[in-house]
Design a protein around this motif. Sequence first.
Motif, PDB file in Angstrom:
ATOM      1  N   LEU A 421       1.410 -13.185  29.101  1.00 16.80           N
ATOM      2  CA  LEU A 421       1.283 -13.041  27.656  1.00 16.80           C
ATOM      3  C   LEU A 421       0.346 -11.895  27.301  1.00 16.80           C
ATOM      4  N   THR A 422      -0.254 -11.284  28.321  1.00 18.02           N
ATOM      5  CA  THR A 422      -1.060 -10.083  28.117  1.00 18.02           C
ATOM      6  C   THR A 422      -0.437  -8.948  28.917  1.00 18.02           C
ATOM      7  N   GLU A 423      -0.663  -7.725  28.496  1.00 15.01           N
ATOM      8  CA  GLU A 423      -0.128  -6.572  29.202  1.00 15.01           C
ATOM      9  C   GLU A 423      -1.043  -6.238  30.375  1.00 15.01           C
ATOM     10  N   VAL A 424      -0.521  -6.418  31.576  1.00  8.52           N
ATOM     11  CA  VAL A 424      -1.296  -6.147  32.781  1.00  8.52           C
ATOM     12  C   VAL A 424      -0.453  -5.347  33.748  1.00  8.52           C
ATOM     13  N   LYS A 425      -1.116  -4.575  34.582  1.00  8.99           N
ATOM     14  CA  LYS A 425      -0.434  -3.813  35.611  1.00  8.99           C
ATOM     15  C   LYS A 425      -0.222  -4.711  36.812  1.00  8.99           C
ATOM     16  N   LYS A 426       1.022  -4.874  37.211  1.00 11.83           N
ATOM     17  CA  LYS A 426       1.333  -5.740  38.336  1.00 11.83           C
ATOM     18  C   LYS A 426       0.898  -5.098  39.645  1.00 11.83           C
ATOM     19  N   LYS A 427       0.436  -5.957  40.568  1.00 18.28           N
ATOM     20  CA  LYS A 427       0.075  -5.475  41.881  1.00 18.28           C
ATOM     21  C   LYS A 427       1.328  -5.229  42.706  1.00 18.28           C
ATOM     22  N   ASP A 428       1.289  -4.204  43.551  1.00 20.00           N
ATOM     23  CA  ASP A 428       2.395  -3.953  44.469  1.00 20.00           C
ATOM     24  C   ASP A 428       2.412  -5.050  45.519  1.00 20.00           C
ATOM     25  N   LYS A 429       3.606  -5.566  45.810  1.00 20.13           N
ATOM     26  CA  LYS A 429       3.726  -6.621  46.807  1.00 20.13           C
ATOM     27  C   LYS A 429       3.642  -6.021  48.209  1.00 20.13           C
ATOM     28  N   PRO A 430       2.818  -6.582  49.088  1.00 16.73           N
ATOM     29  CA  PRO A 430       2.738  -6.078  50.459  1.00 16.73           C
ATOM     30  C   PRO A 430       4.082  -6.205  51.153  1.00 16.73           C
ATOM     31  N   LYS A 431       4.457  -5.174  51.911  1.00 18.74           N
ATOM     32  CA  LYS A 431       5.722  -5.225  52.629  1.00 18.74           C
ATOM     33  C   LYS A 431       5.641  -6.281  53.719  1.00 18.74           C
ATOM     34  N   GLY A 432       6.733  -7.005  53.868  1.00 10.68           N
ATOM     35  CA  GLY A 432       6.796  -8.024  54.892  1.00 10.68           C
ATOM     36  C   GLY A 432       6.063  -9.297  54.547  1.00 10.68           C
ATOM     37  N   LYS A 433       5.628  -9.429  53.283  1.00  9.68           N
ATOM     38  CA  LYS A 433       4.877 -10.617  52.879  1.00  9.68           C
ATOM     39  C   LYS A 433       5.731 -11.872  52.927  1.00  9.68           C
ATOM     40  N   SER A 434       6.979 -11.796  52.513  1.00  3.98           N
ATOM     41  CA  SER A 434       7.838 -12.968  52.493  1.00  3.98           C
ATOM     42  C   SER A 434       9.286 -12.538  52.667  1.00  3.98           C
ATOM     43  N   ALA A 435      10.142 -13.513  52.892  1.00  2.00           N
ATOM     44  CA  ALA A 435      11.566 -13.218  53.044  1.00  2.00           C
ATOM     45  C   ALA A 435      12.126 -12.718  51.722  1.00  2.00           C
TER      46      ALA A 435
END
Length: 569
Positions: A421-435
């Motif tokens: 509900l607030t404007e935030v910059k999303k973090k990049d997801k680490p590669k290989g973190k999940s399927a």
Amino acid sequence: MFDPDTGSYQLRLVQDDRPGTGTSDRTTGTTGTTGGTAEAGAPTASPGRSRRVPEQRRAAEQPPSGGRRAARAAGRGRRPAPEPERGTGRRKAKAGRKKALHWTAGGLGFLLVAGCGGGYYAYQHFNGNLNTVDVDLGGNRPAGADGPMNILVIGTDSRQGLGRKYGDEGSVGHADTTLLFHVSEDRTNATVLSIPRDMLVDVPDCSTKQADGSAVSIPGTQRVRFNTSLGQGGRDPGCTWKTVEELTGIRVDHFMLVDFNAVKTLSTAIGGVEVCVAKDINDSKSKLNLTAGRHVVQGEDALAFVRTRYSVGMGSDLSRIELQQQFVGSMVRKMKSGDTLTDPKKLYRLADAATKALTVDSGIGSVAKLTSLAQDLSQVNTKNITFATVPVVDSADGATVELNEAKAKPLFAMIRADRSLTEVKKKDKPKGKSAPKPTETSKADPSEVRVTVVNGGGPVGAAQDTVVWLQNEQGVALSSNGGNAGAVQAGTTLEYAPGQGDQARALAEMMGLPDSALKETGSAAAEDEPMTLTLGKDYEGAGTPITAPTKAPEGVQSVNGGDENVCAK
């Protein structure tokens, strides 16, 4: 070990016959009170105390060997990594270990001290303070999504053991204040949703576990106040948990239950909470007496502030909710401030007060597990926390309110889809973190998509209408009508087996389904086995996308957790 009287650490040899290190054998009852203002006494095991709600008490866990690192690993269910070799010199603890985000009075306050030391004695002491309830949620729950976290914080107005001080003497209490905390998958933001106590809802059937291990089934009731989901008819926090899930379609991960004493002891332990009122208030009901302007409240004054409603706004529970949001936001900022984090005695008092006032589900019923939880929550900046209220409209009786579905459904959908509900910059997801999720796999041709459609809350005939639309307009010839689902659910879901990700992606794109609606089952499917699409209450009709909006509807009451200029009118 840490000595709260001196604010320093002392070396003490651990002996086999040391007192105060055994686990607590307390059992919870239906009467009694929690302690008053917390004192910074020596961290020995707590003596027995009776509690109002819950029925069970799980024995405190022994702390894992290996110090804080092992405790954190145990909380996550992992084997701790080996400790690096150390010299004889003492290293200063990193300040970052102390900074754990605290949500509401009594909810997670003690986690501020989780990483600042205290040793075996303090660990045992805080573990002995905790109370747990083993809830029975049954089946037919909303689909969950890996990563986001939803914690239900319930404030009970039980008066058992409090005499006539707060009126309604002996009441077992209700779900008087209920907050649903949603923390995003990337931990950049959070939404705190207040649920009005006087909102008319359907409370579902629920099963409560007794102290002897037996279960008692409590029948549901229709169109009753939300606050009756706790305490009334023997309902435990699991009943409130189920009510929230059916109302919102959001899968709850854990609950925390707090009482009147939590507000008093927590606010006192941190030296008070700053609040603001735009006019003089002298409320005969709550006993709040403040002049216009800013004040620092603690103890009874803090409790009076969060209970006040007749002297602010329109004099309703909705106005009281806004006071509570101001108080919790200010308390979070105070707990994260340097004034609290750098004061060992204040940290200890805070942890002791919080654990004494806290009841949690068995899934997080130890200091190690709560510490692990705190480390996740500590990443959220208070400026990215939004407090909002479930949209409602007045009922015909003038005393209750009803869900404003036009505004509430999109709001619930945003939380299910993990949208801020607030404007935030999303973090990049680490590669290989999940399927990979289905939306990240190849997409099957419509002719290869096999799906059975069932109606679990959509309009009458929705399953057949959807099958006709899929076959005639989308080319999904292998779709079929499975009739009605076994239970009504708030959100539409698509269950698919390993190996059907390409089909799930194709169907999700046609239907406009968010990732949170997709649920992979555990076992592989046969070649001709279909997926299952269950239409929920959020389903409006064939061809209408179910994807959550990116912005909250106009008119939804909200306040930013970092706003220091909020003032009650």
